[in-house]
Design an enzyme around this catalytic site. Structure first.
Site, PDB file in Angstrom:
ATOM      1  N   GLY A 224       0.776  -1.234   0.000  1.00 36.67           N
ATOM      2  CA  GLY A 224       0.000   0.000   0.000  1.00 36.67           C
ATOM      3  C   GLY A 224       0.807   1.283   0.000  1.00 36.67           C
TER       4      GLY A 224
ATOM      5  CG  ASN B 163       1.916   3.222  -5.659  1.00 35.99           C
ATOM      6  OD1 ASN B 163       2.579   4.200  -5.990  1.00 35.99           O
ATOM      7  ND2 ASN B 163       2.304   1.983  -5.949  1.00 35.99           N
TER       8      ASN B 163
ATOM      9  CG  MET C 208      -0.829  -7.681  -7.429  1.00 37.56           C
ATOM     10  SD  MET C 208      -0.010  -6.884  -8.831  1.00 37.56           S
ATOM     11  CE  MET C 208       0.756  -8.303  -9.603  1.00 37.56           C
ATOM     12  CG  HIS C 209      -8.557  -9.822  -9.694  1.00 39.11           C
ATOM     13  ND1 HIS C 209      -8.813 -11.164  -9.511  1.00 39.11           N
ATOM     14  CD2 HIS C 209      -9.658  -9.318 -10.296  1.00 39.11           C
ATOM     15  CE1 HIS C 209     -10.028 -11.439  -9.991  1.00 39.11           C
ATOM     16  NE2 HIS C 209     -10.559 -10.331 -10.468  1.00 39.11           N
ATOM     17  CB  ILE C 210      -6.818  -9.442 -15.138  1.00 42.18           C
ATOM     18  CG1 ILE C 210      -5.293  -9.521 -15.203  1.00 42.18           C
ATOM     19  CG2 ILE C 210      -7.383  -8.866 -16.432  1.00 42.18           C
ATOM     20  CD1 ILE C 210      -4.779 -10.542 -16.198  1.00 42.18           C
ATOM     21  CG  LEU C 211     -10.607  -5.344 -12.020  1.00 39.96           C
ATOM     22  CD1 LEU C 211     -10.727  -3.853 -11.749  1.00 39.96           C
ATOM     23  CD2 LEU C 211     -11.445  -6.140 -11.021  1.00 39.96           C
TER      24      LEU C 211
ATOM     25  CG  HIS D  36       1.921  -1.575 -15.749  1.00 34.51           C
ATOM     26  ND1 HIS D  36       2.001  -2.772 -15.069  1.00 34.51           N
ATOM     27  CD2 HIS D  36       2.726  -1.706 -16.831  1.00 34.51           C
ATOM     28  CE1 HIS D  36       2.814  -3.592 -15.729  1.00 34.51           C
ATOM     29  NE2 HIS D  36       3.262  -2.962 -16.796  1.00 34.51           N
TER      30      HIS D  36
ATOM     31  CG  ASP E 231      -0.605  -3.653 -17.197  1.00 35.58           C
ATOM     32  OD1 ASP E 231      -1.328  -3.152 -16.318  1.00 35.58           O
ATOM     33  OD2 ASP E 231       0.170  -4.592 -16.961  1.00 35.58           O
TER      34      ASP E 231
ATOM     35  CD  GLU F 203       5.093   2.171  -9.204  1.00 32.69           C
ATOM     36  OE1 GLU F 203       4.357   1.423  -9.851  1.00 32.69           O
ATOM     37  OE2 GLU F 203       5.687   1.822  -8.170  1.00 32.69           O
TER      38      GLU F 203
END
Length: 207
Positions: free
Chosen positions: A19, A21, A99-102, A118, A158, A187
């Site tokens: 966390g 960011n 870390m999960h592709i929506l 990213h 991404d 970032e």
């Protein structure tokens, strides 16, 4: 004056890890550098330290694991996740190390309202381990810089329209840890700047 004009826009921030960011966003909101307020922090990992950061700042948190939805598949999980997030009435969803592709089951519920951070430049090193892959490419003489971007989330990894990006050079003889540290610092700045841009571009009220 509308209800939206009378309040700051609300952020739902999705995380999977430490966390840092998220912390950059929380600090910017607390200090008035980002005109928004945190509505909720959601993690798909119970051990994510970002949940502690959020709780310490008085932000509602939700642990929402995929495990129980595994037999049903990701669209079922994403649809349920969308219902959880919508309950907090966010104006913008920020994927800050999620870390999960929506899938469209989530994204279609929030059109034009989901942005993702990213650690690579547009068109480069999509997916996991982007920093390490960029460093290896530098060592192989293929690139002399990498960077990070914030883009609108789409089902492809991404690959959505870019909100903002910044280049981070890699110096000869620099250790991976030093490069990674400078990129992470970039970032932290970029996610605040890009969130502000995305808030200015918000579509009309969410149905």
């Amino acid at each position: 004056m509308s209800e939206r004009d009378e309040r700051r826009p609300r952020l739902a921030i999705l995380i999977s890890g430490s966390g840092t960011n998220l912390q950059a966003l929380l600090d910017a909101m607390e200090e008035g550098r980002l005109q928004a307020e945190p509505a909720v922090v959601v993690s798909n990992r119970r051990e994510a330290y970002g949940l502690e950061r959020a709780a310490g700042a008085g932000v509602p948190t939700v642990y929402f694991p995929f495990k129980s939805y595994r037999p049903l598949g990701r669209p079922a999980y994403d649809a349920a996740l969308a219902r959880v997030v919508r309950a907090f009435a966010p104006d913008l969803i920020v994927l800050a190390g999620w870390m999960h592709i929506l899938t469209p089951a989530f994204l279609n519920e929030f059109p034009g309202r989901v942005i993702n951070l990213h650690p690579a430049l547009p068109g480069q090193f999509a997916g996991v381990n982007a920093i390490e892959r960029a460093y290896e490419a530098f060592q192989a003489g293929e690139i002399n810089a990498s960077g990070c971007m914030v883009h609108y989330a789409v089902p492809e990894v991404d690959a959505g329209p870019v909100v903002a990006s910044v280049e981070v050079p890699i110096f000869p003889g620099e250790a991976l840890a030093d490069f990674a540290g400078r990129l992470h610092a970039a970032e932290h700045r970029l996610i605040v700047e890009a969130t502000a841009i995305a808030l200015d571009r918000l579509p009309g009220p969410l149905n």
